[in-house]
Design a protein around this motif. Sequence first.
Motif, PDB file in Angstrom:
ATOM      1  N   VAL A   6     -73.270  -6.762  34.902  1.00  0.00           N
ATOM      2  CA  VAL A   6     -74.224  -5.926  35.632  1.00  0.00           C
ATOM      3  C   VAL A   6     -73.883  -6.109  37.106  1.00  0.00           C
ATOM      4  N   ILE A   7     -73.517  -5.005  37.748  1.00  0.00           N
ATOM      5  CA  ILE A   7     -73.027  -5.043  39.122  1.00  0.00           C
ATOM      6  C   ILE A   7     -73.918  -4.179  40.003  1.00  0.00           C
ATOM      7  N   GLU A   8     -74.166  -4.668  41.224  1.00  0.00           N
ATOM      8  CA  GLU A   8     -74.939  -3.891  42.191  1.00  0.00           C
ATOM      9  C   GLU A   8     -73.962  -3.069  43.027  1.00  0.00           C
ATOM     10  N   TYR A  45     -77.574  -0.201  40.267  1.00  0.00           N
ATOM     11  CA  TYR A  45     -76.909  -1.078  39.311  1.00  0.00           C
ATOM     12  C   TYR A  45     -76.124  -0.270  38.292  1.00  0.00           C
ATOM     13  N   PHE A  46     -74.996  -0.844  37.860  1.00  0.00           N
ATOM     14  CA  PHE A  46     -74.212  -0.241  36.784  1.00  0.00           C
ATOM     15  C   PHE A  46     -73.609  -1.364  35.958  1.00  0.00           C
ATOM     16  N   ILE A  47     -73.084  -1.005  34.791  1.00  0.00           N
ATOM     17  CA  ILE A  47     -72.458  -2.018  33.944  1.00  0.00           C
ATOM     18  C   ILE A  47     -70.951  -1.791  33.906  1.00  0.00           C
ATOM     19  N   LEU A  69     -71.958  -9.118  41.588  1.00  0.00           N
ATOM     20  CA  LEU A  69     -72.213  -9.406  40.182  1.00  0.00           C
ATOM     21  C   LEU A  69     -73.589 -10.039  40.072  1.00  0.00           C
ATOM     22  N   LYS A  70     -74.498  -9.382  39.368  1.00  0.00           N
ATOM     23  CA  LYS A  70     -75.887  -9.853  39.277  1.00  0.00           C
ATOM     24  C   LYS A  70     -76.228 -10.497  37.941  1.00  0.00           C
ATOM     25  N   ALA A  71     -75.514 -10.110  36.881  1.00  0.00           N
ATOM     26  CA  ALA A  71     -75.805 -10.667  35.558  1.00  0.00           C
ATOM     27  C   ALA A  71     -74.629 -10.412  34.629  1.00  0.00           C
ATOM     28  N   VAL A 109     -79.242 -11.183  28.436  1.00  0.00           N
ATOM     29  CA  VAL A 109     -78.801 -11.084  29.826  1.00  0.00           C
ATOM     30  C   VAL A 109     -78.905 -12.457  30.466  1.00  0.00           C
ATOM     31  N   ARG A 110     -77.832 -12.879  31.121  1.00  0.00           N
ATOM     32  CA  ARG A 110     -77.822 -14.134  31.873  1.00  0.00           C
ATOM     33  C   ARG A 110     -77.629 -13.793  33.346  1.00  0.00           C
ATOM     34  N   MET A 111     -78.612 -14.142  34.158  1.00  0.00           N
ATOM     35  CA  MET A 111     -78.574 -13.829  35.577  1.00  0.00           C
ATOM     36  C   MET A 111     -77.526 -14.690  36.283  1.00  0.00           C
ATOM     37  N   VAL A 112     -76.892 -14.115  37.304  1.00  0.00           N
ATOM     38  CA  VAL A 112     -75.931 -14.831  38.138  1.00  0.00           C
ATOM     39  C   VAL A 112     -76.646 -15.182  39.432  1.00  0.00           C
ATOM     40  N   LYS A 113     -76.562 -16.429  39.851  1.00  0.00           N
ATOM     41  CA  LYS A 113     -77.368 -16.934  40.972  1.00  0.00           C
ATOM     42  C   LYS A 113     -76.710 -16.809  42.346  1.00  0.00           C
ATOM     43  N   LYS A 114     -75.488 -16.327  42.442  1.00  0.00           N
ATOM     44  CA  LYS A 114     -74.815 -16.224  43.738  1.00  0.00           C
ATOM     45  C   LYS A 114     -75.432 -15.086  44.550  1.00  0.00           C
ATOM     46  N   SER A 115     -76.013 -15.406  45.692  1.00  0.00           N
ATOM     47  CA  SER A 115     -76.711 -14.393  46.488  1.00  0.00           C
ATOM     48  C   SER A 115     -75.758 -13.434  47.186  1.00  0.00           C
ATOM     49  N   ASP A 116     -74.523 -13.854  47.441  1.00  0.00           N
ATOM     50  CA  ASP A 116     -73.580 -13.001  48.165  1.00  0.00           C
ATOM     51  C   ASP A 116     -72.682 -12.178  47.237  1.00  0.00           C
ATOM     52  N   SER A 117     -72.935 -12.229  45.945  1.00  0.00           N
ATOM     53  CA  SER A 117     -72.092 -11.555  44.962  1.00  0.00           C
ATOM     54  C   SER A 117     -72.702 -10.223  44.532  1.00  0.00           C
TER      55      SER A 117
END
Length: 89
Positions: free
Chosen positions: A37-39, A44-46, A18-20, A8-16
Motif C-alpha cells: 500500500v503506497i501513498e 493510496y494505491f496498491i 510505503l504505508k503498509a 494488513v501490516r502497517m509500516v512505521k517509517k514516517s518518511d516512506s
Amino acid sequence: MNITGVRVRMVKKSDSKLKAVASITIDDCFAIHDIKVIEGSEGYFIAMPSRKTNDGEYKDIAHPIKTSTREEIIKLILDAFKEEQLKEE
C-alpha cells in the motif's frame, strides 16, 4: 473466486511512501503476500508483488487478469488499510 481473507501490516517509517504490506487469501486455499500500500500524489494505491529484472525494471510476480478482480482486491485491501489507520489514531 472469493477473497476470504485480508491482512494488513502497517509500516512505521514516517518518511516512506510505503504505508503498509498486505496479504490476501483466495478461496481459503491460496495466499498472495507482499502487496504494498503506497501513498501517491493522488491518494493510496496498491502494488502487487514484483521482482527486479536484469535490466532494472520491476515485473509483477502475481497479478489479477480481469479488471473486476483487480478492483475488488484494491477495494478490500484499501478498506482494511483504512481500518488499521483508525486503530492507530
